[in-house]
Design an enzyme around this catalytic site. Structure first.
Site, PDB file in Angstrom:
ATOM      1  N   LEU A 175       9.868  -5.432  14.065  1.00  0.00           N
ATOM      2  CA  LEU A 175       9.841  -5.358  12.600  1.00  0.00           C
ATOM      3  C   LEU A 175      10.869  -4.363  12.055  1.00  0.00           C
ATOM      4  O   LEU A 175      10.986  -3.240  12.554  1.00  0.00           O
ATOM      5  CB  LEU A 175       8.437  -4.909  12.151  1.00  0.00           C
ATOM      6  CG  LEU A 175       8.258  -4.658  10.645  1.00  0.00           C
ATOM      7  CD1 LEU A 175       8.093  -5.962   9.898  1.00  0.00           C
ATOM      8  CD2 LEU A 175       7.070  -3.747  10.386  1.00  0.00           C
ATOM      9  N   ASP A 232       2.960   1.155  -5.981  1.00  0.00           N
ATOM     10  CA  ASP A 232       2.760   1.830  -7.271  1.00  0.00           C
ATOM     11  C   ASP A 232       1.303   2.251  -7.444  1.00  0.00           C
ATOM     12  O   ASP A 232       0.393   1.621  -6.900  1.00  0.00           O
ATOM     13  CB  ASP A 232       3.191   0.872  -8.398  1.00  0.00           C
ATOM     14  CG  ASP A 232       3.470   1.603  -9.703  1.00  0.00           C
ATOM     15  OD1 ASP A 232       3.544   2.850  -9.701  1.00  0.00           O
ATOM     16  OD2 ASP A 232       3.611   0.925 -10.732  1.00  0.00           O
ATOM     17  N   HIS A 264       0.750  10.744  -3.674  1.00  0.00           N
ATOM     18  CA  HIS A 264       1.893  10.354  -2.837  1.00  0.00           C
ATOM     19  C   HIS A 264       1.578  10.609  -1.360  1.00  0.00           C
ATOM     20  O   HIS A 264       1.936   9.823  -0.491  1.00  0.00           O
ATOM     21  CB  HIS A 264       3.157  11.116  -3.247  1.00  0.00           C
ATOM     22  CG  HIS A 264       3.571  10.848  -4.664  1.00  0.00           C
ATOM     23  ND1 HIS A 264       3.660   9.579  -5.166  1.00  0.00           N
ATOM     24  CD2 HIS A 264       3.914  11.676  -5.689  1.00  0.00           C
ATOM     25  CE1 HIS A 264       4.039   9.630  -6.442  1.00  0.00           C
ATOM     26  NE2 HIS A 264       4.192  10.896  -6.778  1.00  0.00           N
TER      27      HIS A 264
END
Ligand code: IPE
Ligand code: IPE
Ligand code: MG
Length: 253
Positions: A143, A32, A49
């Protein structure tokens, strides 16, 4: 530089070491503050972004380097559709932009790319990029990099309720026999461990409809940094703090 962290003692002169026995298996991140990061610089929100992609890469490498098994990144909520169309359009382009740059390295690093969220409503080009990445990394064993995209936990829970209600109505199970694990198996996260650690950046102290069921015993860690400036050191700080927490699950220590 990050390579150094792969050695048995993870740490630097400045920072205390990370104990390798107690690394969270699943870390979830509410990324965020992109918009505020951009605003602070007089840039349009989408520049925030764009800058956030580098942080995704940094945190992915950091998580991989200490042996985290799964990293879920909250990238777009079911409520984020209510943003201006131009911003939504850009956010939908991010997966393909990110993967165009990073997929090759993710493949080489043995990372498995996944997506958690509803496919309906997502543009074809967004799904195509994610599907390609999933396919190209399906046989990897390292991962799990899981993007929560078009994800919202209330809807997820409601859909799970409907699924078990249908089973009950069809006589496949009795309402009294519904267990937590049966219910959890109907969630979008079925088969994934609950997050051990949840990180949220930008100083906001809320879940914003993220993993409401799954975070029952998750440890929370909040950072005031905006997502684009969140670095591997911040990530390691969260890990170290996690390692000092006592998870009691309602029991006594
Ligand atoms: C997080 O940054 C990214 C998404 C929610 C998609 P924001 O866009 O929410 O940035 P702020 O919170 O407005 O600063
Ligand atoms: C949560 O951030 C969603 C993502 C990070 C994808 P928001 O910025 O949408 O959350 P609110 O609106 O501040 O609660
Ligand atoms: Mg926000």
């Amino acid at each position: 530089m990050v390579r150094l962290w792969k050695k048995s003692k993870i740490g630097s002169d400045k920072a205390p070491a990370i104990e390798q026995e107690n690394v969270p298996e699943h870390v979830a991140v509410i990324m965020d503050g992109n918009g505020r990061w951009a605003k602070q610089r007089g840039l349009p929100r989408i520049a925030g972004h764009h800058a956030g992609m580098k942080a995704v890469k940094r945190v992915t490498i950091a998580a991989d380097s200490i042996g985290v098994k799964a990293l879920t990144m909250y990238a777009f909520s079911t409520e984020n559709w209510n943003r201006p169309q131009e911003e939504v359009d850009y956010l939908m382009k991010l997966p393909s932009e990110f993967l165009a740059i990073e997929l090759q390295e993710l493949i080489e690093k043995n990372v498995q790319v996944r997506m958690t969220g509803w496919r309906e409503g997502l543009p074809g080009h967004t799904l195509a990029a994610l599907d390609q990445a999933e396919a190209d990394t399906r046989h990897n064993t390292g991962l799990i990099l899981n993007f929560a995209l078009n994800y919202g936990s209330r809807r997820e829970i409601l859909e799970a309720v409907k699924a078990v209600a249908r089973e009950a109505a069809e006589g496949q199970l009795s309402p009294d026999s519904i267990t937590e694990s049966h219910f959890a198996g109907k969630l979008l996260t079925a088969g994934m461990p609950d997050p051990d650690l949840l990180i949220r950046t930008s100083g906001e102290l809320r879940l914003s409809n993220f993993m409401l069921w799954q975070s029952a015993y998750t440890e929370f860690w909040f950072s005031n940094r905006y997502w684009p400036e969140f670095g591997d050191e911040d990530f390691f700080e969260a890990i170290r703090e996690y390692q000092h927490r006592t998870r009691r699950y309602g029991r006594l220590k």
